[in-house]
Design an enzyme around this catalytic site. Structure first.
Site, PDB file in Angstrom:
ATOM      1  CB  SER A   1      -0.957  -0.034   1.194  1.00 40.75           C
ATOM      2  OG  SER A   1      -1.892   1.014   1.140  1.00 40.75           O
TER       3      SER A   1
ATOM      4  CG  HIS B   1      -5.605  -2.171  -0.278  1.00 38.18           C
ATOM      5  ND1 HIS B   1      -4.734  -1.983  -1.328  1.00 38.18           N
ATOM      6  CD2 HIS B   1      -5.102  -1.435   0.754  1.00 38.18           C
ATOM      7  CE1 HIS B   1      -3.756  -1.174  -0.959  1.00 38.18           C
ATOM      8  NE2 HIS B   1      -3.953  -0.831   0.295  1.00 38.18           N
TER       9      HIS B   1
ATOM     10  CG  ASP C   1      -6.621  -2.905  -4.150  1.00 41.41           C
ATOM     11  OD1 ASP C   1      -7.256  -1.834  -4.072  1.00 41.41           O
ATOM     12  OD2 ASP C   1      -5.447  -3.021  -3.731  1.00 41.41           O
TER      13      ASP C   1
END
Length: 691
Positions: free
Chosen positions: A264, A646, A593
């Site tokens: 991320s 995610h 995602d």
């Protein structure tokens, strides 16, 4: 005499019945009359009651009040909380996490794979734990206790305002407020679980352990994710410690290069590190031009937010996203209630706007990447993910799934994704020639006499309190904003935040990377404004989930709540498109995602760094590894072993296997090369960077 008395008792005067003396023989007749008269009286009384009810005014339906909304939401939260407690305490642990199926680690160990290259994990925003080292009196008893991540979050419910105060940074410096020190939790425990039973890195760590990884060759690069990236070095020497750890692992593991696995926001944090480590001091780490080539084998980026995320826009602009907007619609007025005085969104916004890291996630590349008022790379995208069919043209090689890659592009409502914020549905769909222009010159603050008084009411001050009402209305006025005009908009509505944060981050595209200005650290986390290291043997992977509707742009409205110190804008959750449209609840969705759109996650590996480009002069090999989302088919699968979400992708067995094989010595070509299920190649072809 007794008979007469008895007879008199049975007699009464009535207009309809006359009492007569008929002797003993009439007694039975009077009894029958008495019964009939009682029936008549009962009927008369019933009729009178009906007439009374008819004359009474009808009750009006009870009006739904703010207090009713409050009771509803409290009941909802309590019910949900008790259900969660029940599931957590009463159900087997296997139902709360990925089940103990034979994971990749067990199978790969049987195949003979063993630990080879040291592995460094780099967590993203929010998922890393934070603990208290110094605080205000309200935090007594919490020394070295977790304020965020990895715990039970009981402190949020016990003392929420105290928690918000301690998680906030100084509004001007972006560092610690006076008398408060909150630091990242070190080690693997810092980000293995976000909450009890909710894994982040735990499943990957467990599988790596199966083939021989442990503390000497596996490291979690914990850092305070609230700070700007350079401030993690200035305050905590986090970058220096990461450099030293990688050098130590390289030497102590037989001079084997390190495999870095960021997730991320950790992806652009590590990109910043790669530039910092080779830059001379005092601004950089002084490792020299060959440091990355010597120490790094591969960077395997999970859910990479290379070019930013639209979620950061709604977070900074109105402290909400699609989920918060939905809750607000279900219980209107509760969080902004003047009676309760919660000021929930205002307090969250005030805290979030002190975190420079969120500004690092604003979309990068402007209209060239994200589109203008009438064009975007995702033109014609279909949002009915269950009905998509694919055919694919790829620039790459090996493992592109031609049968199901090209998601059928057929929509009723065309989405102008380039308009990242639109005020009203017409502003999101009309041609740009029919809309008023959003000119940065129009953004001007009026005299302070027209402004709100910062101390007139409430406690949760935000920079909106320094705007005049006329300025607030001018921002809306049926306008739409692209990623270019958005930056001007944020400078207008939050000038202090943007002045502080823009000293650390930039969101443009560099035309000439040899310009000395790009040696400044504010450009290092933007892949469009920095060069990759001269490390031709290094590999870079973009690994992310696809097939989940992901926030891409928003339809806003002026907030109906005009009270002092309220946020004047909110997502218009009443706006929807037709069936199969990408517009739902005021949010336009694209492929991704659930947090990062495909465009942001995959473009640099698909085109920006593909081959020798001005952003990748040494031609570092790049690979796209997409994982099509498959939700769990039953409760026994926990959060799923094929998830593309995610965070849940961290438990995806296919992704874990790819990481383990590379850590054990495989190359990108040996694990299958590119694996593409989305339209990232087609999107990339529509973007002209002149490379």
């Amino acid at each position: 005499m007794a008979s007469v008395l008895r007879f008199r008792k049975l007699c009464y005067v009535d207009s309809a019945v006359k009492c007569t003396s008929v002797g003993y023989e009439s007694f039975d007749i009077d009894e029958k009359l008495d019964e009939k008269e009682e029936d008549v009286l009962s009927a008369n009384n019933f009729a009178l009651e009906i007439n009374k009810k008819r004359k009474q005014p009808k009750r009006q339906p009870k009006e739904w009040r703010c207090l009713d909304s409050c009771c509803w939401i409290i009941g909802y939260l309590c019910t949900t909380w008790w259900l969660l407690l029940f599931f957590y305490h009463c159900l087997p642990v296997t139902l709360l996490r990925v089940p103990e199926l034979p994971g990749p680690g067990v199978r790969l160990k049987r195949e003979g794979l063993t630990a080879l290259h040291p592995v460094v994990l780099v967590p993203g925003i929010v998922t890393g734990g934070l603990e208290l080292w110094e605080g205000r009196p309200c935090a007594d008893g919490l020394f070295r206790k977790r304020l965020w991540g990895g715990g039970s979050f009981t402190q949020i419910f016990k003392r929420p305002l105290c928690l918000l105060e301690h998680l906030s940074l100084h509004y001007e410096t972006g560092l610690d407020p006076q008398g408060i020190r909150v630091r990242a939790v070190p080690g693997l425990v810092g980000a293995d679980y976000f909450a009890p039973g909710y894994f982040v890195w735990a499943v990957l760590i467990e599988n790596l352990a199966k083939i021989g990884y442990e503390g000497k060759n596996l490291h979690m690069a914990a850092y305070d994710w609230r700070l700007s990236f350079q401030n993690t070095e200035i305050r905590d020497h986090a970058l220096t410690r990461l450099k030293s750890k990688i050098e130590l692992m390289y030497i102590s593991n037989g001079y084997k290069k390190v495999v870095a696995v960021p997730h991320s926001m950790g992806v652009i944090y590590f990109l910043h590190f790669l530039k910092w480590v080779e830059t001379p001091p005092p601004m950089g780490g002084g490792g020299g031009p060959g440091w990355c080539a010597k120490h790094i084998k591969a960077v395997m980026n999970i859910g990479p937010a290379f070019l930013g995320v639209p979620k950061a826009v709604s977070n900074l602009f109105s402290a909400e996203g699609k989920d918060v907007s939905y809750i607000r619609a279900m219980a209107p007025g509760v969080f902004d209630s003047e009676i309760l005085g919660l000021q929930t969104f205002e307090r969250v916004m005030r805290m979030a706007r002190t975190w420079d890291s969120i500004v690092s996630l604003l979309p990068k590349g402007g209209e060239v990447i994200w589109g203008n008022m009438d064009r975007s790379p995702e033109e014609g995208h279909v949002c009915d993910f269950s009905k998509k069919s694919h055919s694919k043209t790829s620039l790459t090689t090996n493992n592109v799934n031609n049968s199901d890659v090209k998601r059928g592009f057929l929509v009723k409502d065309l989405a102008n994704y380039g308009r990242i914020i639109s005020f009203g549905k017409p502003a999101s769909v009309l041609h740009s020639s029919k809309l008023p222009t959003a000119d940065s010159k129009e953004f001007s603050r009026t005299s302070t006499s027209e402004n709100f008084n910062n101390f007139s009411c409430g406690e949760a001050w935000t920079e909106y309190d320094e705007m005049s009402r006329q300025s607030i209305q001018n921002v809306a006025a049926d306008k739409a904003y692209t990623t270019t005009t958005l930056i001007d908009l944020l400078r207008f509505v939050a000038p202090k935040m943007m002045r502080r944060a823009e000293a650390h981050f930039s969101h443009g595209i560099a035309e000439n990377l040899d310009d000395p200005k790009y040696n400044h650290y504010k450009y290092w986390s933007n892949p469009l404004e920095t060069k990759l290291s001269d490390a031709p043997d290094m590999e870079i992977y973009c690994m992310y989930g696809v097939g989940i509707p992901t926030e891409r742009s928003y339809v806003y409205k002026l907030s109906p709540n005009s009270r002092c110190k309220s946020i004047p804008y909110q997502i218009d959750n009443s706006v929807h498109g037709e069936d199969g449209s990408c517009l739902k609840g005021g949010v336009y969705f694209a492929d991704g995602d659930e947090s990062v759109p495909v465009l942001s996650a995959g473009f640099m590996c698909a085109k920006g760094w593909k081959g020798r480009t001005r952003f990748n002069p040494s031609g570092i090999a790049t690979y796209i590894r997409e994982y099509r989302h498959k939700p769990p088919t039953s409760l026994m699968e926990g959060r799923g072993i094929e998830s593309g979400s995610h965070v849940d992708i961290m438990g995806n067995f296919a992704l874990i296997e790819d990481i383990m094989r590379v850590a054990a010595g495989a190359t990108g070509d040996e694990i299958g090369g590119d694996q593409i299920h989305s339209d990232i190649i087609k999107m990339s072809e529509r973007i002209n960077l002149g490379i």
